[in-house]
Design an enzyme around this catalytic site. Structure first.
Site, PDB file in Angstrom:
ATOM      1  N   HIS A 243       0.943  -1.365   0.161  1.00  7.53           N
ATOM      2  CA  HIS A 243       0.078  -0.031  -0.024  1.00  7.53           C
ATOM      3  C   HIS A 243       0.884   1.186  -0.042  1.00  7.53           C
ATOM      4  O   HIS A 243       0.189   2.383  -0.061  1.00  7.53           O
ATOM      5  CB  HIS A 243      -0.997  -0.150   1.123  1.00  7.53           C
TER       6      HIS A 243
HETATM    7  C1  UD1 Z   1      -1.520   5.368   6.555  1.00 10.59           C
HETATM    8  C2  UD1 Z   1      -0.101   5.759   6.814  1.00 10.59           C
HETATM    9  C3  UD1 Z   1       0.913   4.585   6.624  1.00 10.59           C
HETATM   10  C4  UD1 Z   1       0.314   3.414   7.290  1.00 10.59           C
HETATM   11  C5  UD1 Z   1      -1.082   3.140   6.569  1.00 10.59           C
HETATM   12  C6  UD1 Z   1      -1.627   1.563   7.062  1.00 10.59           C
HETATM   13  C7  UD1 Z   1       0.387   8.175   6.774  1.00 10.59           C
HETATM   14  C8  UD1 Z   1       1.137   9.055   6.057  1.00 10.59           C
HETATM   15  N1  UD1 Z   1       0.418   7.133   6.494  1.00 10.59           N
HETATM   16  O1  UD1 Z   1      -1.358   5.420   4.968  1.00 10.59           O
HETATM   17  O2  UD1 Z   1       2.156   4.749   7.448  1.00 10.59           O
HETATM   18  O3  UD1 Z   1       1.058   2.321   6.808  1.00 10.59           O
HETATM   19  O4  UD1 Z   1      -1.942   4.073   6.780  1.00 10.59           O
HETATM   20  O5  UD1 Z   1      -2.865   1.603   6.343  1.00 10.59           O
HETATM   21  O6  UD1 Z   1      -0.229   8.354   7.822  1.00 10.59           O
HETATM   22  N2  UD1 Z   1      -8.922   5.187   2.543  1.00 10.59           N
HETATM   23  C9  UD1 Z   1     -10.107   4.899   2.603  1.00 10.59           C
HETATM   24  N3  UD1 Z   1     -10.586   4.446   3.820  1.00 10.59           N
HETATM   25  C10 UD1 Z   1      -9.824   4.520   4.983  1.00 10.59           C
HETATM   26  C11 UD1 Z   1      -8.791   5.203   4.937  1.00 10.59           C
HETATM   27  C12 UD1 Z   1      -8.054   5.519   3.767  1.00 10.59           C
HETATM   28  O7  UD1 Z   1     -10.653   4.574   1.700  1.00 10.59           O
HETATM   29  O8  UD1 Z   1     -10.542   4.255   6.267  1.00 10.59           O
HETATM   30  C13 UD1 Z   1      -8.168   5.692   1.463  1.00 10.59           C
HETATM   31  C14 UD1 Z   1      -8.453   7.229   1.000  1.00 10.59           C
HETATM   32  O9  UD1 Z   1      -8.619   7.109  -0.404  1.00 10.59           O
HETATM   33  C15 UD1 Z   1      -7.347   7.737   1.379  1.00 10.59           C
HETATM   34  C16 UD1 Z   1      -6.179   6.699   0.928  1.00 10.59           C
HETATM   35  O10 UD1 Z   1      -6.837   5.527   1.560  1.00 10.59           O
HETATM   36  O11 UD1 Z   1      -6.877   8.928   0.809  1.00 10.59           O
HETATM   37  C17 UD1 Z   1      -4.913   6.992   2.116  1.00 10.59           C
HETATM   38  O12 UD1 Z   1      -5.383   6.883   3.267  1.00 10.59           O
HETATM   39  P1  UD1 Z   1      -4.220   7.955   4.365  1.00 10.59           P
HETATM   40  O13 UD1 Z   1      -4.901   7.646   5.664  1.00 10.59           O
HETATM   41  O14 UD1 Z   1      -4.036   9.094   3.835  1.00 10.59           O
HETATM   42  O15 UD1 Z   1      -2.842   6.966   4.189  1.00 10.59           O
HETATM   43  P2  UD1 Z   1      -2.616   5.501   3.854  1.00 10.59           P
HETATM   44  O16 UD1 Z   1      -1.916   5.130   2.511  1.00 10.59           O
HETATM   45  O17 UD1 Z   1      -3.676   4.811   4.531  1.00 10.59           O
END
Ligand code: UD1
Length: 401
Positions: A243
């Site tokens: 991811h």
């Molecule tokens: C985040 C952490 C990463 C961790 C990962 C575990 C940061 C910078 N990154 O990355 O270190 O390894 O979590 O999962 O904090 N989204 C959903 N549903 C959710 C959450 C996210 O659909 O419940 C989607 C959204 O489109 C969002 C994208 O995932 O924009 C990324 O989510 P985000 O929390 O920004 O970062 P992760 O890639 O999940």
């Protein structure tokens, strides 16, 4: 004597929940022991219980990314949910900061504990470091009274990938620079912090808190036999999680990875629970059409904790870019290929079963494992299931001084 000692626990994203759960249990256990030995404890302890509050920033909000983990890890419902949701790094951090400041001012805890390296960790540490409590409050413990703000404790401090293109590395550097107590999982983390000029008395090596949760839930995860549900046999499949933006945000890398996985699935079934970020990019780049016709490449929804651990535990090997999975495979002695140029957890390579790989070397490294390579790993010191208890003991002693 202050009656209570107030600790605020902050969690925001999936990997945080496994690090908060053992702290909640350790605090409950500590409170129970105070109650049981009240007279004895009162002589040495100047508070009657640890009052904890759980704040969820809402960085992760899907049921599969958050609620499932609360249920499986038997975490209490958050006392506060900031419901910040997704956004760019700046927007997400700013939203967390705005909302967390209100919560902190209202609750005025003596200690704020942040865990890991996600945006929520960094944003909350930053707010806690700049908040100024009103100086007329008699309810504060001597810790927060002398600081004029909460003491900031970072669990999983000191890890460094030395790669500042990784958002988590910035979060780690900022959080550690602001924290008053740095709870580290391993010796390399201590060395990194000392090199950065952090005073030695702030650094406490307590071990790996994720392993507390792994040890607590391993029996259950094994009983569930999640591989049965996917029609897989023990030691006869590969478990994949990917991811990181560096792997899944670019069309070229995502297609290369899928080609490798399709090839691999012709030799050994592959189970790949797909993170929401990865799924979004799969859809955007049209990757799903490519993988659909390969029945032994199983793309599932994100899985809960027990399913994930149960699948890792019986995998032939694991391919990942997650930080936590590198540690879990080391503990479970499962070969792990990490698709990254570096790791902030070098001990998993030095002592454990981890090996870094790259897009260029992926096919070759997979072949190497399929041909029988199986590293013999050792479990690092203090990865023993007692990390949270050590943390709570240190905090209680500090409060009692
Ligand atoms: C985040 C952490 C990463 C961790 C990962 C575990 C940061 C910078 N990154 O990355 O270190 O390894 O979590 O999962 O904090 N989204 C959903 N549903 C959710 C959450 C996210 O659909 O419940 C989607 C959204 O489109 C969002 C994208 O995932 O924009 C990324 O989510 P985000 O929390 O920004 O970062 P992760 O890639 O999940």
């Amino acid at each position: 004597m202050s009656k209570t000692f107030k600790i605020m626990l902050v969690a925001g994203a999936r990997p945080n929940f496994m690090k908060i759960a053992p702290l909640v249990s350790a605090i409950k256990k500590f409170n129970k022991s105070i109650n049981e030995t009240r007279n004895l404890q009162l002589a040495t302890c100047n508070f009657s219980s640890i009052n904890y509050l759980l704040v969820h920033t809402g960085q992760h909000y899907d049921v599969a990314m958050s609620e499932t983990f609360f249920r499986e890890l038997e975490l209490p419902n958050p006392d506060v949910n900031l419901e910040v949701g997704s956004g760019s790094h700046a927007v997400q951090a700013a939203e967390i900061m705005k909302k967390f400041e209100h919560v902190l001012m209202k609750e005025q805890p003596d200690v704020v504990i942040v865990v890991g390296d996600v945006n929520s960790t960094m944003a909350c540490a930053l707010v806690a470091s700049k908040i100024v409590y009103p100086n007329n409050s008699l309810t504060h413990s001597h810790i927060s009274r002398s600081l004029g703000r909460p003491l900031i404790a970072h669990v999983e401090a000191g890890l460094r990938s030395f790669d500042r293109t990784m958002p988590e590395e910035i979060n780690r550097l900022v959080t550690d620079a602001l924290s008053d107590l740095l709870f580290t999982p391993s010796g390399d983390a201590d060395e990194n912090l000392l090199r950065e000029g952090i005073p030695i008395n702030k650094i406490k090596r307590v071990g790996n808190i994720m392993i507390d949760t792994l040890i607590n839930h391993l029996d259950k995860a094994r009983q569930y036999r999640p591989y049965d549900r996917f029609g897989l046999e023990e030691k006869d499949y590969v478990f994949v999680t990917l991811h990181r933006p560096s792997n899944v945000d670019h069309e070229r890398s995502i297609f290369h990875i899928m080609d490798c996985l399709i090839n691999l699935s012709k030799k050994l079934p592959v189970i790949f629970p797909v993170h929401p970020r990865t799924r979004k990019n799969f859809i955007q780049f049209g990757v799903l059409e490519k993988s659909n016709s390969h029945k032994d490449l199983i793309l599932s929804e994100p899985l809960g904790y027990h399913d994930t651990i149960g699948l890792i535990d019986k995998a032939r090997f694991v391919l990942t870019d997650s930080g936590g999975v590198q540690e879990e495979t080391t503990f479970l002695n499962i070969p792990c290929l990490t698709l990254r140029p570096n790791t902030e957890r070098p001990i998993t390579i030095k002592l454990g079963t981890n090996k870094l790989t790259s897009l260029e070397n992926l096919d070759k490294d997979i072949e190497y494992i399929l041909n029988g390579y199986s590293p013999i790993g050792k479990i690092p010191e203090l990865w023993d299931g007692k990390t949270a208890e050590r943390i709570v003991e240190i905090l209680a002693k500090l409060q009692t001084k």
